[in-house]
Design a protein around this motif. Structure first.
Motif, PDB file in Angstrom:
ATOM      1  N   ARG A  32       0.834  -1.212   0.000  1.00  0.00           N
ATOM      2  CA  ARG A  32       0.000   0.000   0.000  1.00  0.00           C
ATOM      3  C   ARG A  32       0.858   1.246   0.000  1.00  0.00           C
ATOM      4  NH1 ARG A  32      -2.838  -2.768   4.888  1.00  0.00           N
ATOM      5  NH2 ARG A  32      -3.924  -4.427   3.775  1.00  0.00           N
ATOM      6  N   GLU A  66       3.247   2.875   3.160  1.00  0.00           N
ATOM      7  CA  GLU A  66       3.347   1.755   4.080  1.00  0.00           C
ATOM      8  C   GLU A  66       4.806   1.455   4.379  1.00  0.00           C
ATOM      9  OE1 GLU A  66       0.916  -2.375   4.462  1.00  0.00           O
ATOM     10  OE2 GLU A  66       1.776  -1.924   2.513  1.00  0.00           O
ATOM     11  N   THR A  82       6.528   5.296   0.672  1.00  0.00           N
ATOM     12  CA  THR A  82       6.409   3.859   0.906  1.00  0.00           C
ATOM     13  C   THR A  82       7.796   3.257   1.072  1.00  0.00           C
ATOM     14  OG1 THR A  82       4.492   3.865  -0.535  1.00  0.00           O
ATOM     15  CG2 THR A  82       5.461   1.719  -0.029  1.00  0.00           C
TER      16      THR A  82
END
Lengths: 313, 352
Positions: free
Chosen positions: B24, B27, B183
């Motif tokens: 995601r 993340e 991320t």
């Protein structure tokens, strides 16, 4: 008994030697090397230096009389009748040709040698050793033989010209032999391994993860070469350039055979003066001029290396 | 996706076998596994240093599988940092932005911001070869983050640091990730690192994903015995399922001791399963009369806790951790009989 005594003697001899101070020991161990360099390197050099300041004998040899004529002759021509000096560029031209041809040989070797070294350095280790071995194969053959084979290739009826004519690039043979081009090509061919080997040595030591890191940071192939590979292999590149430049500058065979004796380099001038021209002091002076050119090149190299090391540390 | 090295040859190695992952945005995702499990290969595929044999890599909807590394909006922090030794710290950090032909003033500003972010603005003019391991680590981070990548890959970046620094950097990395909103895909073989830092973890083994989940799911509800064993210490006990009692199912260990566990799936009574029982979930009592009967065979003092080996009567030997909250040396040395208390639900039935 005798053997035992010998062994004991030997032991004391070694003991006595190892008891000497470090500097004395080094001196003793180095003395054969010093003697050899002194007798066959330094002494002839001094002889040449002295000869360059003497007057030529009529049938070769020297007359023991101090004179700067040999050096003056390099730049000026003395009029036979009134003894006035006039500037004469022909010897200077030979010096300049030597430097330019050696420089071009360096450029050519670099353009061919770097990609070659890079190609070898990026092969798997086993193949690398084979390829490096192949690079050194020409050293096994006499330089004279190799230069002769260059003559055969370049001459009017040689394979290069017949290929050029067959594919229709030229109608009649190009006179390639006995030109500056032939000399340059000969130098390039003779000294290419001196460029490949040091560049390979420094490329091989580069951590190729740095190349990956550069790709990861948006560098394309050209930028990786420019920003990572060339800067990191600079010691090898500099070393290769000087290893090619110095022997090229003092090369004798290539200009003698491929230049046909018309396009002289400084070594040929020296040989001529000691031979047919019978002007030993002038030959010696030319040798000293060549030596100083080489020393200048070496000094530039040493200074650059020192600067680079300061920068790294 | 699948990654086969030397495909078609006799020595072909399938490094990754039909791996499918959805990571995601924003993340902190960790790829965890023992060495040789394929986690680094997976990272290299994402970065673009290797090409997938079969499959896609989608980045925010775009397939990047065919793009070379320098065309992917992804940056990497390498295991050994791979800082450019011939450049200063600032030049290293500026490298990516220079390659992207950013404005000079902007580059200078970003480099400053990044070096402040990693807490070493005063070292900008140092050569990268003059830095300590921890400092190199920070520069590597700054260099990767300066480009504002959409995804940051970290290949075991803490493994070369000593313990103290490693623990510090864990917190810092986590903070950096939260602050930048990038991320992070983090590769490690250290389960403790994975547990403390990650939002989610994927456990890899032999080129396959064993389990994907939050740290507590992975630890408390391991999908199989590999995950249970890899994520910290555990007792893996063969057991036979008994009857269900309310929401628990009784499991009989070797030697007849009974343990209550939460049912998983619909295993029939009498089937053989493996139980995972974490050592810290077992409680020892100096009174041999309570719980299951056992005997201490070994005792190891470890500072924050004490580790015991306890042999159940006629049954398996258990590893037990007890926190050293109070002085309790009496009656707890090797050879003593003790009571072993296992709370209902402490053991977990492993499906495979």
């Amino acid at each position: 008994m005798a053997e035992q005594r010998d062994a004991a003697n030997q032991a004391t001899w070694i003991d006595r030697f190892s008891g000497l101070p470090e500097a004395r020991r080094s001196l003793i161990l180095l003395s054969p090397a010093f003697a050899l360099i002194g007798a066959f390197g330094l002494a002839p050099l001094c002889l040449i230096l002295v000869y360059s300041f003497l007057v030529p004998g009529t049938y070769g040899g020297v007359v023991w009389e101090f004179s700067l004529d040999a050096y003056i002759q390099f730049l000026f021509e003395r009029d036979i009748f009134d003894g006035t000096l006039a500037f004469n560029a022909s010897y200077l031209q030979i010096g300049a040709r030597s430097v330019i041809l050696a420089g071009l040989a360096v450029v050519g070797c670099l353009l061919i040698g770097f990609p070659t070294a890079y190609f070898i350095a990026t092969r798997p280790p086993g193949l690398r050793n084979v390829l490096i071995f192949l690079v050194t194969v020409p050293f096994w053959t006499n330089l004279l033989v190799r230069t002769f084979s260059m003559m055969l290739i370049l001459r009017d009826q040689g394979p290069l010209n017949s290929i050029l004519m067959d594919i229709g690039i030229t109608g009649q043979p190009l006179s390639l032999l006995y030109t500056d081009f032939a000399i340059g090509l000969g130098l390039l061919y003779s000294f290419l391994p001196f460029m490949v080997l040091p560049i390979y040595a420094s490329l091989e030591r580069i951590d190729f993860r740095l190349v990956e890191a550069a790709y990861d940071l948006y560098a394309n192939r050209w930028k990786v070469l420019q920003r990572i590979l060339i800067p990191l292999s600079l010691p090898g590149i500099a070393g290769g350039c000087f290893l090619v430049f110095i022997p090229s500058l003092s090369s004798f065979l290539a200009p003698d055979l491929l230049g046909g004796g018309k396009h002289l380099m400084i070594s040929n001038l020296i040989a001529q003066q000691f031979g047919t021209a019978r002007n030993w002091p002038f030959g010696a002076a030319a040798a000293m001029i060549l030596l100083s050119l080489v020393l200048i090149a070496l000094m530039i190299y040493a200074r650059q290396t020192a600067r680079r090391e300061r920068k790294v540390v | 996706m699948t990654k086969v090295f030397q495909a078609g040859s006799a020595e072909s190695v399938t490094a990754l076998d039909e791996v499918s992952l959805a990571i995601r945005d924003n993340e902190f995702f960790t790829l965890l596994g023992p060495s040789g499990c394929g986690k680094t290969t997976l990272l290299r595929l994402i970065a673009g240093f290797e090409q997938v044999t079969q499959g896609n890599i989608l980045l925010f909807g775009d397939d990047v599988a065919g793009l070379p590394p320098h065309k992917r909006p992804i940056n990497t922090v390498f295991q050994h940092y791979a800082l450019f030794p011939h450049m200063t710290v600032a030049e290293n950090v500026a490298f990516g932005l220079r390659m992207l032909r950013r404005d000079k003033a902007e580059i200078r500003r970003t480099v400053e911001t990044m070096l402040t972010l990693v807490k070493m603005p005063e070292l900008a003019d140092r050569k990268s070869s003059q830095l300590s391991g921890g400092q190199q680590q920070r520069v590597a981070l700054a260099r990767a983050l300066a480009n504002h990548p959409r995804v940051l890959l970290l290949d075991e970046p803490l493994s070369a640091l000593d313990l103290k620094l490693r623990q510090e950097m864990r917190l810092e990395l986590k903070t950096l990730q939260r602050e930048t909103g990038i991320t992070f895909i983090f590769v490690t073989h250290d389960q403790e690192e994975a547990l403390t830092m990650s939002d989610r973890i994927a456990v890899l083994q032999a080129g396959r994903i064993q389990q994907v989940g939050t740290p507590d799911t992975i630890y408390e509800q391991p999908a199989n015995s590999f995950v249970a064993n890899f994520m910290g210490e555990t007792n893996l006990l063969p057991a036979v399922l008994g009857t269900a009692e309310r929401d628990m199912i009784s499991c009989l260990l070797e030697g007849g001791a009974e343990v209550l566990a939460q049912p998983v799936g619909n295993e029939a009574a009498g089937s053989r399963v493996t139980l995972s029982l974490r050592p810290e979930r077992i409680v020892l009592s100096a009174d041999p009369g309570t719980g299951l009967a056992g005997r201490i065979t070994d005792r190891l003092y470890r500072g924050t806790d004490t580790s015991y080996r306890v042999k159940l009567e006629d049954g398996p030997e258990l590893l037990v951790y007890e926190q050293n909250v109070a002085d309790r040396s009496s009656g707890m040395s090797a050879g003593n009989s003790v009571g072993v208390l296992i709370a209902p639900g402490a053991a977990r039935i492993l499906v495979s």
